[in-house]
Design a protein around this motif. Structure first.
Motif, PDB file in Angstrom:
ATOM      1  N   PRO A  34      28.176  36.873  23.919  1.00 25.96           N
ATOM      2  CA  PRO A  34      28.643  36.564  25.278  1.00 25.96           C
ATOM      3  C   PRO A  34      30.019  37.156  25.534  1.00 25.96           C
ATOM      4  N   SER A  35      30.287  37.476  26.798  1.00 28.55           N
ATOM      5  CA  SER A  35      31.570  38.095  27.135  1.00 28.55           C
ATOM      6  C   SER A  35      32.146  37.624  28.464  1.00 28.55           C
ATOM      7  N   SER A  36      31.329  37.494  29.506  1.00 26.71           N
ATOM      8  CA  SER A  36      31.831  37.201  30.850  1.00 26.71           C
ATOM      9  C   SER A  36      32.465  35.813  30.899  1.00 26.71           C
ATOM     10  N   SER A  37      33.635  35.716  31.526  1.00 24.88           N
ATOM     11  CA  SER A  37      34.367  34.451  31.586  1.00 24.88           C
ATOM     12  C   SER A  37      34.003  33.663  32.840  1.00 24.88           C
ATOM     13  N   PRO A  38      34.077  32.330  32.769  1.00 23.28           N
ATOM     14  CA  PRO A  38      33.827  31.505  33.944  1.00 23.28           C
ATOM     15  C   PRO A  38      35.005  31.532  34.901  1.00 23.28           C
ATOM     16  N   ILE A  39      34.734  31.260  36.185  1.00 25.29           N
ATOM     17  CA  ILE A  39      35.798  31.149  37.179  1.00 25.29           C
ATOM     18  C   ILE A  39      35.537  29.920  38.038  1.00 25.29           C
ATOM     19  N   LEU A  40      36.599  29.358  38.583  1.00 25.58           N
ATOM     20  CA  LEU A  40      36.510  28.212  39.475  1.00 25.58           C
ATOM     21  C   LEU A  40      36.653  28.661  40.920  1.00 25.58           C
TER      22      LEU A  40
ATOM     23  N   GLU B   8      36.551  26.407  44.671  1.00 26.75           N
ATOM     24  CA  GLU B   8      36.314  25.149  45.371  1.00 26.75           C
ATOM     25  C   GLU B   8      35.721  24.119  44.406  1.00 26.75           C
ATOM     26  N   ASN B   9      34.519  23.614  44.656  1.00 27.12           N
ATOM     27  CA  ASN B   9      33.924  22.598  43.774  1.00 27.12           C
ATOM     28  C   ASN B   9      32.980  23.197  42.750  1.00 27.12           C
ATOM     29  N   LEU B  10      33.056  24.517  42.551  1.00 28.64           N
ATOM     30  CA  LEU B  10      32.083  25.217  41.719  1.00 28.64           C
ATOM     31  C   LEU B  10      32.707  25.840  40.480  1.00 28.64           C
ATOM     32  N   LEU B  11      31.940  25.858  39.401  1.00 29.86           N
ATOM     33  CA  LEU B  11      32.227  26.665  38.224  1.00 29.86           C
ATOM     34  C   LEU B  11      31.187  27.778  38.207  1.00 29.86           C
ATOM     35  N   ILE B  12      31.626  29.021  38.326  1.00 33.09           N
ATOM     36  CA  ILE B  12      30.711  30.152  38.469  1.00 33.09           C
ATOM     37  C   ILE B  12      30.604  30.903  37.144  1.00 33.09           C
ATOM     38  N   LEU B  13      29.364  31.132  36.710  1.00 31.14           N
ATOM     39  CA  LEU B  13      29.056  31.761  35.428  1.00 31.14           C
ATOM     40  C   LEU B  13      28.258  33.037  35.654  1.00 31.14           C
ATOM     41  N   THR B  14      28.423  33.987  34.745  1.00 33.95           N
ATOM     42  CA  THR B  14      27.736  35.274  34.832  1.00 33.95           C
ATOM     43  C   THR B  14      26.914  35.501  33.574  1.00 33.95           C
ATOM     44  N   PHE B  15      25.643  35.839  33.747  1.00 33.18           N
ATOM     45  CA  PHE B  15      24.742  36.092  32.621  1.00 33.18           C
ATOM     46  C   PHE B  15      24.067  37.450  32.826  1.00 33.18           C
ATOM     47  N   ASP B  16      24.495  38.443  32.060  1.00 34.36           N
ATOM     48  CA  ASP B  16      23.880  39.776  32.111  1.00 34.36           C
ATOM     49  C   ASP B  16      23.397  40.120  30.711  1.00 34.36           C
ATOM     50  N   GLY B  17      22.172  39.695  30.383  1.00 26.11           N
ATOM     51  CA  GLY B  17      21.641  39.899  29.057  1.00 26.11           C
ATOM     52  C   GLY B  17      20.534  40.920  29.010  1.00 26.11           C
ATOM     53  N   ALA B  18      19.980  41.087  27.817  1.00 28.16           N
ATOM     54  CA  ALA B  18      18.882  42.034  27.637  1.00 28.16           C
ATOM     55  C   ALA B  18      17.595  41.533  28.279  1.00 28.16           C
TER      56      ALA B  18
ATOM     57  N   LYS C 238      22.503  45.055  30.122  1.00 29.06           N
ATOM     58  CA  LYS C 238      23.635  44.188  29.813  1.00 29.06           C
ATOM     59  C   LYS C 238      24.898  44.580  30.566  1.00 29.06           C
ATOM     60  N   ALA C 239      25.766  43.567  30.754  1.00 30.98           N
ATOM     61  CA  ALA C 239      27.118  43.791  31.256  1.00 30.98           C
ATOM     62  C   ALA C 239      28.000  42.665  30.743  1.00 30.98           C
ATOM     63  N   HIS C 240      29.311  42.865  30.833  1.00 28.65           N
ATOM     64  CA  HIS C 240      30.267  41.928  30.228  1.00 28.65           C
ATOM     65  C   HIS C 240      31.392  41.545  31.179  1.00 28.65           C
ATOM     66  N   SER C 241      31.296  41.876  32.441  1.00 31.10           N
ATOM     67  CA  SER C 241      32.406  41.734  33.377  1.00 31.10           C
ATOM     68  C   SER C 241      32.519  40.314  33.924  1.00 31.10           C
ATOM     69  N   THR C 242      33.728  39.962  34.326  1.00 32.49           N
ATOM     70  CA  THR C 242      34.017  38.696  35.002  1.00 32.49           C
ATOM     71  C   THR C 242      34.219  38.968  36.483  1.00 32.49           C
TER      72      THR C 242
END
Length: 424
Positions: free
Chosen positions: A166-172, A174-184, A226-230
């Protein structure tokens, strides 16, 4: 020389005036603005093992996440090298004493990384008053109370075969925690209710997949999806947009709903650095295979590949370190130690210098100075401007994979083995 010094101070003042968040905390990957800038005053220019080290704390395991600084605490993640165990660590900001080193997740069969570039604890946490959010990709996400250290909620059912970790970091937002999933196997972005951890929205990537590399070779299993960006959330004509880089395409989403607003198509994959934004454009990487930097005009709708690409640059574009936008100039440090200065509005090359070393950590700008952190432990400092102007070098053992943090008058630097508080 005096003119260059004035320019450096002027650029720093412009950054300071434009920065809404205070400089006493570091709350997400690349700081409160997500762009590697800090309004701190009084940070040191140089250091060594015996100079300007307030404290030095060993961090067990292996992790490349950036330390988060809030109030009297510093938070980071780590994992065993084989990925079987994943930990959250809290360090006292004043003394460097470890306050918490808790195992959060066990993984019976983590997929091997297949390289020495990544770790199982590369995504950086994000933090706000009373809560810290730690993320290990599909292996687990958790929210902790920063006062009691108790787990508020956790999720372990967001699927993604990371393949290289895993590489992409979470961000906040408003009331959300946003996650990124770019896998195989799976490629999507998702938003969780930050208070409860429930899924609010989930949007699949809309790229047109064909598992063929840029030479035409068919790939049965690998990195091409795949990707690893935030992602980075910005304001466009009074509305929030989330710029997110994936494999084969970059996108803008409505962060409140997950609706795709626009995208641009390209051939690259495994894009890593976080976008930066300025002059009505988003500066994005296209990743491996075709390692370009694209300036994409904001405010489009639908597929804007043919209409909104302002310019492209393709020499010594970094695959891991994120760029810096300072004034009207864009600065890139590529993985092999080539520092490039471009005109942000045109993409015209202003200068290019090889400073040596290898780079994964993203650079930072503070007090009108650019700091670059190498895998060999060297920190090189430069003055922004239209001529190459080195200022100083520093050296620490073990080297940097994690990007730096700044809070108050201190750098919080994570080497491969230790966490340092660097201060005058």
């Amino acid at each position: 020389e005096k003119a260059m010094q004035f320019l450096g101070v002027w650029l720093w003042c412009a950054l300071l005036l434009g920065q809404g968040a205070g400089s006493d905390n570091w709350t997400e990957f690349r700081g409160a603005n997500g762009d590697g800038s800090s309004s701190a005053i009084g940070v040191p220019l140089t250091w060594s093992e015996t100079k300007n080290v307030r404290w030095k704390t060993p961090i067990p395991g292996r992790g490349w996440s950036t330390p988060m600084v809030y109030g009297k605490q510093v938070w980071l993640t780590t994992a065993t090298e084989d990925g079987h165990l994943m930990y959250v660590v809290c360090v006292d900001r004043e003394s460097g004493k470890v306050l918490l080193n808790r195992e959060l997740f066990q993984n019976p069969k983590p997929e091997p990384l297949g390289n020495d570039v990544n770790s199982y604890a590369s995504p950086s946490p994000t933090i706000e008053k009373g809560r810290v959010y730690v993320h290990f990709g599909s292996y687990g996400t958790a929210c902790l109370d920063t006062r009691t250290f108790k787990t508020v909620w956790e999720r372990r059912n967001l699927p993604c075969r990371h393949y290289r970790g895993p590489s992409s970091s979470p961000i906040l937002f408003e009331n959300l925690l946003i996650l990124t999933f770019d896998g195989a196997d799976n490629q999507y972005v998702a938003a969780l209710d930050k208070k409860k951890g429930d899924t609010v929205w989930k949007t699949d990537r809309s790229a047109e997949w064909n598992d063929v590399d840029p030479t035409g070779r068919i790939i049965a299993d690998g990195d091409l999806r795949k990707a690893h960006s935030t992602p980075l959330i910005i304001n466009v004509q009074g509305h929030p947009e989330m710029v997110s880089t994936g494999a084969k395409a970059a996108y803008a989403y409505d962060p409140r709903t997950g609706k795709e607003l626009w995208k641009v198509d390209y051939r690259g994959f495994s894009a890593s650095f976080r976008p930066v934004v300025g002059f009505g454009m988003a500066y994005i990487p296209t990743g491996y295979g075709h390692s370009d930097l694209w300036a994409v005009r904001l405010g489009g709708k639908g597929n804007v590949t043919a209409s909104n690409i302002a310019w492209k640059y393709s020499r010594n574009v970094p695959s891991k370190p994120s760029p810096l936008l300072i004034g009207d100039l864009l600065y890139l440090i590529d993985d092999s130690g080539v520092l490039t200065c471009l005109e942000a509005q045109t993409g015209k090359e202003v200068w290019k210098e090889r400073i040596g070393g290898h780079y994964s950590a993203s650079p930072i700008v503070v007090e009108g100075r650019i700091y670059c952190f190498s895998e060999e432990g060297k920190t090189s400092v430069f003055q922004p401007g239209r001529t190459f102007h080195p200022l100083a070098d520093s050296q620490l053992p073990d080297g940097f994979m994690a990007s730096p943090a700044i809070a108050g008058k201190a750098f919080f630097l994570r080497t491969k083995t230790h966490l340092y508080r660097i201060e005058q």
